[in-house]
Motif scaffolding. Sequence first.
Motif, short mmCIF file in Angstrom:
data_model
loop_
_atom_site.label_atom_id
_atom_site.label_comp_id
_atom_site.label_asym_id
_atom_site.label_seq_id
_atom_site.Cartn_x
_atom_site.Cartn_y
_atom_site.Cartn_z
N GLY A 36 0.78 -1.23 0.00
CA GLY A 36 0.00 0.00 0.00
C GLY A 36 0.81 1.27 0.00
N MET A 37 2.14 1.16 -0.11
CA MET A 37 2.97 2.37 -0.14
C MET A 37 2.74 3.14 -1.43
N ASP A 38 2.90 4.45 -1.36
CA ASP A 38 2.92 5.26 -2.57
C ASP A 38 4.07 4.79 -3.46
N GLU A 39 3.88 4.86 -4.79
CA GLU A 39 4.87 4.32 -5.71
C GLU A 39 6.25 4.94 -5.52
N ALA A 40 6.30 6.25 -5.34
CA ALA A 40 7.59 6.91 -5.14
C ALA A 40 8.22 6.48 -3.83
N ASP A 41 7.40 6.35 -2.78
CA ASP A 41 7.93 5.89 -1.49
C ASP A 41 8.41 4.44 -1.60
N PHE A 42 7.68 3.64 -2.35
CA PHE A 42 8.09 2.24 -2.54
C PHE A 42 9.45 2.16 -3.22
N LEU A 43 9.66 2.93 -4.28
CA LEU A 43 10.94 2.91 -4.98
C LEU A 43 12.06 3.40 -4.07
N ALA A 44 11.79 4.43 -3.27
CA ALA A 44 12.81 4.94 -2.35
C ALA A 44 13.16 3.91 -1.29
#
Length: 721
Positions: free
Chosen positions: A552-560
């Motif tokens: 459920g993480m935001d995509e940008a947060d997931f990549l980071a």
Amino acid sequence: MSNEQGELFASVDALLEQVAAQDSLPEPAERKRLREAAGISQDQIAKTLKVRRETVTAWESGRAEPRSPKRAAYVRLLDGLAALHPAPPVATAPEPAPQPVPVPEPVPVPASVAVVAPPTPRSAAPVDPAPEPAAAPARQPAPPPRRPASARRPQAPASVRAPEPGADPRFANGPLAVVDGDGSAYCVGGLVLECPADDIPSLVQWALTDARLGAARLHRSGKDADPLVVLTESATTRFGLPAELADRRALRLPEDHEAVRRVARAGWQLTRRGFGPWARVYRPAQAGQRQCVQLAILPWGALDSRSWGNVDQAPPAEVARVLGTYATRVITPRGSTAVCGLELMTSLRPPTRAVRDEASGAWVSGQVAGALGAAVDPAPPEAPDEHPVAARLHPRGHRRTPDQVLDEEAYDWIRDPQLLGDDECARPYAVGIDVNMAFAAAANRLTVGLGAPVHRTAPGFDKALPGCWLVDLSGIELDPRLPSPFTPQGTRPEGPAWYATPTVAYAVELGHDVKPVEAYVRPETGAYLDAWYTRLRDAYLATMGQLGVTAGMDEADFLAAMAVHKDTDPGLAAVLSAVKATVKGGIGKLRERPQGAGYRPGERWSALDRPTWRPDIRAAVISSARVNMHRKMRKFAAVGLYPLAVLSDCAVYASDGPSPLDFLPRAPEGKPLPGGFRLGVSPGMVKHEGTQDLMWAVELLDQGHNPARHIKGTDAAVDGE
């Protein structure tokens, strides 16, 4: 003063310096505070002290303690930082009035257990031994030895220690112990036991009795996990074992080695693989009771670095934490991760269960519903070349054609460079995306055959029937900018060939009328791998969550988060690697090939005698994974995105920017394109695999090499991602 006396005084001075350094080492939290107060990174300290950054992390978390000569240098550094950045004063509360201490009731001890004094508390990480305290008046007792915060003091002797709430009291000390050369046995949760054994038979006896090691069964009809005892390099010497195996081919001790002879003299036996990196010592079951201990010898390569990283080089307490986490979430290790993957299948769906015979009233063996029963021979197209079934039909050295052998393997495809469009060539980057746990996701809800194959001629295709089908799919026209879903190389089939059920079902999904010539199908079916998938998925997600990557993480947060997750905790990163290797290795083990120099083609080998030697299930999983990849690539193609290359579960696309977010298409409402690749942590979703210059990828295509293999700067096939 004599030379000898001078040398003794010098030795005493060195010892005093060591004691002083040991006593002045701050607590782990203070070490971290001093570094951060000075604005120094862990990398700077690691470079200065000539250690790895992970080592500094372990020092600051209390998972490990520095040893001489690094310890004295580290103390010197911290003392200098403390002088520059003293700790802020802490307000002290008035000391409370002393309360009467209740006298605890004595702990009942079974008559068969000898009551011994609790061992001297040990650190969960190895520390330099402290000298005995100087003599002091009786009213001033010496302070207790300092312990890292992660260590846990046993509350009772190891043999009578109370189990954790909800734990099986038979296995109160967990599934395993890592034994070091001084007799310390490191268990899960920071517990440290004393192991009095000095040879292998006494070690086995200790593991089965006083140590209280093991794990409860995963299925009511299964078997409890045997204790695992891991030996460090110093422990191998303690138990009379060589530092390395002389026989590098067989990887086992010779039969006349003293350790092997002692095992035999004590009435224990070894399995057919002998005394190697993963030795099993057992006695035949009596009255239904197993007596078996699994040994893992670290200096002999028990933990393959491709699956476990450098865990075998870690302190014993860290080895126990890593292996204990894997054992709790997956299964107690009993061999390579491939072996564990296969054993997990059997543990979750054992082949037999106890049933009562209505006629006699006695308990007899019956089959577990949905499990694999007895071992069965494969259909001729499913058999590898070495198998007797294939050897009887084809002469030795004959290269079987697609209409004679089932060839369901993962993708290894590159696009013809001549098919690159001008708009693609104008993009500066090649970005790779990788499917999380692709083979596990493919195994989820996959119907497989449970019994022997049945041959049929000119059958109508039924996607509900697992098996392999001889059918001609060469007439199906597909966009050449996409790989064909029907062959591992992504090339168009040239005529009739054998395919697993998921591949043929996908041809039907694409709108084609298929007419099989013949088939080998398995009418008895079930979702055999569902429980296996669920346990591995849960282990994967739990470990990723601890590493800071959650669903459920935001995509940008997931990549980071993915960019740094392996640096968060190297031990948990090793668990994550082992979980992924368990998936791939377990699927591969379903078609284990013969091993050993003495094997002759056409002969049977031992793996064929187990119910889990099932090349048809392996083919179905790989077929399903490849079809899943193609289905998502086809969704992207519908909006004008075509891959440059595909390797197994990794696809490379041209991109305007270095991130997957720069090319992944969106729906009109701004959400990810339905049915395509989506960023996220769950199995079946994708992560960023790597980024390179587009011209680098084009040059590899021109040379006939696959950019997906090297997109992250290493060899993806070797890394096992």
